[in-house]
Scaffold this active site. Structure first.
Site, PDB file in Angstrom:
ATOM      1  N   GLU A 114     -19.375 -49.051  -0.384  1.00 17.23           N
ATOM      2  CA  GLU A 114     -19.328 -47.918  -1.327  1.00 17.23           C
ATOM      3  C   GLU A 114     -19.895 -48.310  -2.696  1.00 17.23           C
ATOM      4  O   GLU A 114     -20.519 -47.493  -3.375  1.00 17.23           O
ATOM      5  CB  GLU A 114     -17.892 -47.395  -1.496  1.00 17.23           C
ATOM      6  CG  GLU A 114     -17.320 -46.677  -0.277  1.00 17.23           C
ATOM      7  CD  GLU A 114     -17.902 -45.276  -0.046  1.00 17.23           C
ATOM      8  OE1 GLU A 114     -18.780 -44.832  -0.804  1.00 17.23           O
ATOM      9  OE2 GLU A 114     -17.459 -44.632   0.923  1.00 17.23           O
ATOM     10  N   ARG A 173     -21.673 -33.299  -6.789  1.00 18.99           N
ATOM     11  CA  ARG A 173     -20.724 -34.230  -6.150  1.00 18.99           C
ATOM     12  C   ARG A 173     -21.231 -34.709  -4.788  1.00 18.99           C
ATOM     13  O   ARG A 173     -20.924 -35.816  -4.372  1.00 18.99           O
ATOM     14  CB  ARG A 173     -19.346 -33.569  -6.026  1.00 18.99           C
ATOM     15  CG  ARG A 173     -18.294 -34.527  -5.499  1.00 18.99           C
ATOM     16  CD  ARG A 173     -16.880 -34.068  -5.775  1.00 18.99           C
ATOM     17  NE  ARG A 173     -15.952 -35.044  -5.247  1.00 18.99           N
ATOM     18  CZ  ARG A 173     -14.661 -35.074  -5.499  1.00 18.99           C
ATOM     19  NH1 ARG A 173     -14.125 -34.165  -6.292  1.00 18.99           N
ATOM     20  NH2 ARG A 173     -13.875 -35.998  -4.975  1.00 18.99           N
ATOM     21  N   HIS A 191     -23.740 -41.416   3.938  1.00 23.48           N
ATOM     22  CA  HIS A 191     -22.521 -40.931   4.594  1.00 23.48           C
ATOM     23  C   HIS A 191     -22.767 -40.048   5.816  1.00 23.48           C
ATOM     24  O   HIS A 191     -21.935 -40.015   6.709  1.00 23.48           O
ATOM     25  CB  HIS A 191     -21.642 -40.180   3.581  1.00 23.48           C
ATOM     26  CG  HIS A 191     -20.861 -41.103   2.685  1.00 23.48           C
ATOM     27  ND1 HIS A 191     -21.468 -41.999   1.851  1.00 23.48           N
ATOM     28  CD2 HIS A 191     -19.527 -41.281   2.512  1.00 23.48           C
ATOM     29  CE1 HIS A 191     -20.547 -42.681   1.183  1.00 23.48           C
ATOM     30  NE2 HIS A 191     -19.362 -42.267   1.576  1.00 23.48           N
ATOM     31  N   LYS A 250     -18.211 -42.160 -10.982  1.00 25.30           N
ATOM     32  CA  LYS A 250     -17.544 -41.121 -10.192  1.00 25.30           C
ATOM     33  C   LYS A 250     -16.849 -40.108 -11.110  1.00 25.30           C
ATOM     34  O   LYS A 250     -16.887 -38.896 -10.854  1.00 25.30           O
ATOM     35  CB  LYS A 250     -16.555 -41.730  -9.203  1.00 25.30           C
ATOM     36  CG  LYS A 250     -15.881 -40.636  -8.383  1.00 25.30           C
ATOM     37  CD  LYS A 250     -15.567 -40.986  -6.980  1.00 25.30           C
ATOM     38  CE  LYS A 250     -15.014 -39.763  -6.245  1.00 25.30           C
ATOM     39  NZ  LYS A 250     -14.554 -40.031  -4.914  1.00 25.30           N
ATOM     40  N   GLU A 299     -17.137 -29.763  -5.415  1.00 27.97           N
ATOM     41  CA  GLU A 299     -18.351 -29.985  -4.612  1.00 27.97           C
ATOM     42  C   GLU A 299     -19.078 -28.673  -4.321  1.00 27.97           C
ATOM     43  O   GLU A 299     -19.400 -28.365  -3.178  1.00 27.97           O
ATOM     44  CB  GLU A 299     -17.972 -30.702  -3.307  1.00 27.97           C
ATOM     45  CG  GLU A 299     -19.116 -31.505  -2.726  1.00 27.97           C
ATOM     46  CD  GLU A 299     -18.668 -32.455  -1.630  1.00 27.97           C
ATOM     47  OE1 GLU A 299     -17.913 -33.389  -1.925  1.00 27.97           O
ATOM     48  OE2 GLU A 299     -19.064 -32.235  -0.481  1.00 27.97           O
ATOM     49  N   ASN A 330     -22.631 -39.053  -1.619  1.00 28.22           N
ATOM     50  CA  ASN A 330     -22.599 -39.277  -0.173  1.00 28.22           C
ATOM     51  C   ASN A 330     -23.829 -39.989   0.392  1.00 28.22           C
ATOM     52  O   ASN A 330     -24.183 -39.780   1.557  1.00 28.22           O
ATOM     53  CB  ASN A 330     -22.387 -37.934   0.544  1.00 28.22           C
ATOM     54  CG  ASN A 330     -20.977 -37.452   0.329  1.00 28.22           C
ATOM     55  OD1 ASN A 330     -20.024 -38.172   0.582  1.00 28.22           O
ATOM     56  ND2 ASN A 330     -20.841 -36.240  -0.174  1.00 28.22           N
ATOM     57  N   ARG A 375       5.519 -26.856  -2.038  1.00 29.34           N
ATOM     58  CA  ARG A 375       4.291 -26.219  -2.572  1.00 29.34           C
ATOM     59  C   ARG A 375       3.647 -27.034  -3.689  1.00 29.34           C
ATOM     60  O   ARG A 375       2.966 -26.512  -4.563  1.00 29.34           O
ATOM     61  CB  ARG A 375       4.572 -24.807  -3.087  1.00 29.34           C
ATOM     62  CG  ARG A 375       4.904 -23.843  -1.990  1.00 29.34           C
ATOM     63  CD  ARG A 375       4.489 -22.425  -2.350  1.00 29.34           C
ATOM     64  NE  ARG A 375       4.911 -21.547  -1.282  1.00 29.34           N
ATOM     65  CZ  ARG A 375       6.107 -20.981  -1.226  1.00 29.34           C
ATOM     66  NH1 ARG A 375       6.982 -21.194  -2.186  1.00 29.34           N
ATOM     67  NH2 ARG A 375       6.421 -20.206  -0.216  1.00 29.34           N
ATOM     68  N   HIS A 387     -20.740 -41.162   9.053  1.00 28.10           N
ATOM     69  CA  HIS A 387     -19.711 -40.390   9.766  1.00 28.10           C
ATOM     70  C   HIS A 387     -19.999 -40.363  11.266  1.00 28.10           C
ATOM     71  O   HIS A 387     -19.086 -40.501  12.087  1.00 28.10           O
ATOM     72  CB  HIS A 387     -19.617 -38.965   9.221  1.00 28.10           C
ATOM     73  CG  HIS A 387     -19.067 -38.913   7.824  1.00 28.10           C
ATOM     74  ND1 HIS A 387     -19.360 -37.907   6.939  1.00 28.10           N
ATOM     75  CD2 HIS A 387     -18.249 -39.766   7.162  1.00 28.10           C
ATOM     76  CE1 HIS A 387     -18.749 -38.150   5.792  1.00 28.10           C
ATOM     77  NE2 HIS A 387     -18.066 -39.257   5.903  1.00 28.10           N
ATOM     78  N   LYS A 390      -9.662 -35.689  -3.768  1.00 25.42           N
ATOM     79  CA  LYS A 390      -9.747 -35.283  -2.350  1.00 25.42           C
ATOM     80  C   LYS A 390      -8.592 -35.948  -1.604  1.00 25.42           C
ATOM     81  O   LYS A 390      -8.481 -37.188  -1.599  1.00 25.42           O
ATOM     82  CB  LYS A 390     -11.072 -35.726  -1.735  1.00 25.42           C
ATOM     83  CG  LYS A 390     -12.235 -34.860  -2.162  1.00 25.42           C
ATOM     84  CD  LYS A 390     -13.482 -35.244  -1.377  1.00 25.42           C
ATOM     85  CE  LYS A 390     -14.667 -34.402  -1.810  1.00 25.42           C
ATOM     86  NZ  LYS A 390     -15.930 -34.837  -1.188  1.00 25.42           N
ATOM     87  N   HIS A 419     -15.147 -47.653   7.359  1.00 26.04           N
ATOM     88  CA  HIS A 419     -15.953 -46.637   6.680  1.00 26.04           C
ATOM     89  C   HIS A 419     -17.085 -47.240   5.826  1.00 26.04           C
ATOM     90  O   HIS A 419     -18.251 -46.855   5.957  1.00 26.04           O
ATOM     91  CB  HIS A 419     -15.047 -45.755   5.827  1.00 26.04           C
ATOM     92  CG  HIS A 419     -15.790 -44.749   5.010  1.00 26.04           C
ATOM     93  ND1 HIS A 419     -16.467 -43.691   5.584  1.00 26.04           N
ATOM     94  CD2 HIS A 419     -15.999 -44.650   3.664  1.00 26.04           C
ATOM     95  CE1 HIS A 419     -17.046 -42.981   4.623  1.00 26.04           C
ATOM     96  NE2 HIS A 419     -16.780 -43.540   3.458  1.00 26.04           N
TER      97      HIS A 419
HETATM   98  N1  GLY Z   1     -16.139 -39.800  -1.607  1.00 27.79           N
HETATM   99  C1  GLY Z   1     -16.905 -38.703  -2.063  1.00 27.79           C
HETATM  100  C2  GLY Z   1     -16.168 -37.771  -2.960  1.00 27.79           C
HETATM  101  O1  GLY Z   1     -15.072 -38.049  -3.394  1.00 27.79           O
HETATM  102  O2  GLY Z   1     -16.672 -36.705  -3.240  1.00 27.79           O
END
Ligand code: GLY
Length: 358
Positions: free
Chosen positions: A186, A243, A250, A228, A238, A247, A122, A254, A144, A266
């Protein structure tokens, strides 16, 4: 060396961006004692360069017991099968809740390691040592973590902020060219859509970027991390619309990645997607042709792709974008530039605007 703070209350952490500093991991981690065991997770490619061993040795020297685990390199390891094998291995090796998992590698190892740390027992603590440009400027920061489903990248995961991020820009010297360019995709995103000063710096230093000048890279990586960190601090999950501005390019990217069966890297997909976004912004009157030409020239100077590959179907691209993980109610939405260094989320775009291609 630069220290950048990600301010998230009791989940705040520091990013150390330096060069030849992998051995700092031992002292970085001692602040988080007691630690029963450190699990260093890496891949079969990164391990050959000695980075994971250097990290493991530095932790061992502080007296912490270290287990080094390696998985096959590449996206193929971001699966539930690899995750299950790792959960079993951690159990067999007696890893407990006072352990820390340290990911040493690119985005796959960071995302996979974070997912294992978020779920095993957990949740155990997690640390990031990104060794690719893409991971250093983007995926290692912000919490993320996740794995892929066969039909959808990053579809199963969590938000788990690391205890810290240690960046050694010297590791970028051993990156294959396509991986390096992918990271630059990026980097461009930050300059074009979020920070005009960074854009100017990148434009002025294209040649040095192409030869991987370490002083320039350290500056760029630190600047991207700072941008960032600020955005993640403002909108960790987000939800406020802040946030999502990370993108740029993006939504297109994608759709291109899926159609290439993820053979298109990517950041290279982001590079093409960013040009598509700029073309769409011209069509919508958000920016003028001069903006587009400046961005195109910039991509070309960094040897980044700008055109949609021949094997990409445009109708399929539009359909995929309507059902992107970030879209809502099947509506098309894009982060589009309004000037160099600024952008907006534009929602509910009429698909007809895109039908004749970009
Ligand atoms: N790569 C976009 C983010 O981390 O929100």
């Amino acid at each position: 060396m630069q220290i950048i703070s990600v301010s998230l209350g009791n989940r705040s952490y520091d990013i150390e961006a330096g060069s030849d500093n992998l051995e700092h991991i031992g002292s970085f981690l001692t602040a988080f004692q007691p630690i029963s065991t450190a699990v260093v997770l890496t891949d079969d490619n990164v391990i050959q360069h000695g980075y994971a061993h250097r990290v493991a040795d530095s932790i061992s020297e502080t007296g912490i017991d270290v287990h080094l685990l390696s998985v096959a390199s590449g996206e193929q390891s971001k699966t539930i099968e690899t995750a299950a094998t790792l959960w079993e291995t951690l159990l067999d090796e007696g890893i407990d809740r006072k352990s820390v998992l340290i990911s040493v590698g690119g985005g796959v190892i960071g995302d996979l390691g974070g997912f294992i740390a978020a779920t095993y027992a957990r949740g155990i603590r997690f640390f990031q040592v990104p060794t690719t440009l893409l991971a250093q400027v983007d995926s290692s920061i912000g919490g993320k973590v996740g794995i892929d489903l066969p039909k959808a990248k990053n579809m199963v995961g969590a938000f788990l902020q690391p205890l810290g991020v240690l960046i050694d820009t010297k590791t970028l010297k051993t990156l294959p060219d396509n991986q390096y360019r992918s990271g630059l995709g990026e980097v461009i995103k930050y300059g074009v859509s979020l920070d005009a000063e960074l854009f100017q710096f990148l434009e002025n230093n294209a040649e040095k970027i192409n030869i991987r000048d370490l002083a320039i890279l350290q500056q760029i990586v630190s600047d991207c991390c700072r941008i960032k960190a600020t955005i993640v601090s403002e909108d960790e999950f987000e939800t406020t619309g802040r946030r999502v501005l990370l993108n740029y390019g993006h939504t297109f990217a994608h759709a291109f990645e899926i159609q290439s069966h993820f053979t298109l890297l990517h950041g290279l997909a982001v590079s093409i997607g960013a040009v598509c976004a700029a073309r769409l912004a011209v069509r919508l009157g958000l920016v003028d042709e001069t903006f587009l030409q400046r961005q195109l020239c910039f991509h070309q100077n960094l040897k980044l792709p700008t055109e949609i590959p021949n094997n990409i179907d445009w109708r399929q691209t539009i359909a995929l974008m309507r059902h992107d993980k970030k879209s809502e109610f099947g509506k098309l939405r894009f982060v589009l530039p309004t000037d160099i260094g600024s952008c907006r989320l534009i929602e509910d775009i009429d698909p007809q605007i895109l039908e004749r291609g970009l």
